[in-house]
Design an enzyme around this catalytic site. Structure first.
Site, PDB file in Angstrom:
ATOM      1  N   LYS A 127       1.125   4.083  -3.061  1.00 30.39           N
ATOM      2  CA  LYS A 127       0.847   5.499  -2.812  1.00 30.39           C
ATOM      3  C   LYS A 127       2.079   6.363  -3.100  1.00 30.39           C
ATOM      4  CE  LYS A 127      -3.461   5.618  -1.289  1.00 30.39           C
ATOM      5  NZ  LYS A 127      -4.531   6.338  -2.048  1.00 30.39           N
ATOM      6  N   TYR A 154       0.844  -1.205   0.000  1.00 30.69           N
ATOM      7  CA  TYR A 154       0.000   0.000   0.000  1.00 30.69           C
ATOM      8  C   TYR A 154       0.877   1.252   0.000  1.00 30.69           C
ATOM      9  CZ  TYR A 154      -3.289   3.483   1.883  1.00 30.69           C
ATOM     10  OH  TYR A 154      -4.056   4.609   2.104  1.00 30.69           O
TER      11      TYR A 154
END
Length: 258
Positions: free
Chosen positions: A164, A160
């Site tokens: 990002k 994650y």
């Protein structure tokens, strides 16, 4: 000098706007005068936000599509007409999912794919679809909602965080390409937010789990969409015309930026 944050006459596409942060942004942009194209993976949630905006006197249209499907994104953007502002908000691992909490060595490539597809490729697909027309018209705003995990890393959320961070790096490159065409491109890095996906955590703010999260924040509460709204409207309007290529933290003091 009076500062009036308005988006009158602008059309804004906000992805993942059927709930949570995206819904808050959609309401804020509509309140500032923009016509909002409300995207969500499912039509029902998008329609509900459109109804909220229209009930308050704003202008909005539901534009359901999956940001991970390049052809669906391109078709929806082509059918939507002029888009002045793109807010890449769709994230996590898809609608209603946020499956983290394992060390990277305990995961497999099949676990990585949803995070990369939504948080990185979704941003690239939507940006690729809106950018040519912005270049022709020599005006545009692109804002991508990332996470403070992109700036600082995050234990048990490596993929994650990587996705990002990739999206934020992509935004910096597009800022370099778009600036000469009157296009500003920025990211906003959020800390822990209070949304439908995290609501269970805040049912008891005095629980050990909630306290363990909040002890990392100088302002001892989770963020809300309202904490982001005015900054996003600023970046999307004429007042933000000299801000580009930045990753701006909105994080309650989770981490500090120079």
């Amino acid at each position: 000098m009076a500062i009036d944050l308005q988006l009158d006459g602008r059309r804004a596409l906000i992805t993942g706007a059927g709930q949570g942060v995206g819904r808050g942004l959609a309401l804020a942009f509509a309140d500032a005068g923009a016509e909002v194209l409300v995207n969500d993976l499912g039509r029902e949630r998008a329609d509900a936000v459109v109804d909220e905006i229209r009930s308050a006197g704003g202008a909005a249209t539901a534009v359901p599509f999956d940001v991970t499907d390049h052809h669906a994104v391109a078709d929806a953007v082509a059918a939507s007409g002029t888009i002045d502002i793109l807010v890449n908000n769709a994230g996590n691992a898809g609608a209603g999912q946020f499956t983290v909490g394992r060390r990277f060595d305990e995961t497999d490539p099949v676990d990585w794919e949803p995070f990369i597809q939504v948080n990185l490729y979704g941003v690239m697909h939507c940006t690729h679809a809106v950018l040519p027309d912005m270049i022709v018209r020599r005006w545009g705003r692109i804002i991508t909602i990332v996470s403070d995990a992109a700036r600082t890393g995050d234990r048990n959320s490596a993929v994650y965080a990587a996705a990002k961070a990739g999206a934020a790096g992509f935004m910096r490159s597009i800022a370099m390409e778009g600036g000469r065409h009157g296009i500003t491109v920025n990211s906003v890095a959020l800390g822990t937010m209070r949304t439908p996906l995290t609501e269970a955590l805040w049912d008891d703010p005095d629980s050990p789990r909630a306290k363990a999260v909040l002890q990392n924040y100088q302002i001892r509460r989770p963020g809300t969409p309202d904490d982001l709204a005015h900054l996003a409207v600023l970046l999307a309007g004429d007042q933000g015309s000299w801000i580009t290529g930045q990753t701006i933290p909105v994080n309650g003091g989770y981490s500090f930026a120079l």
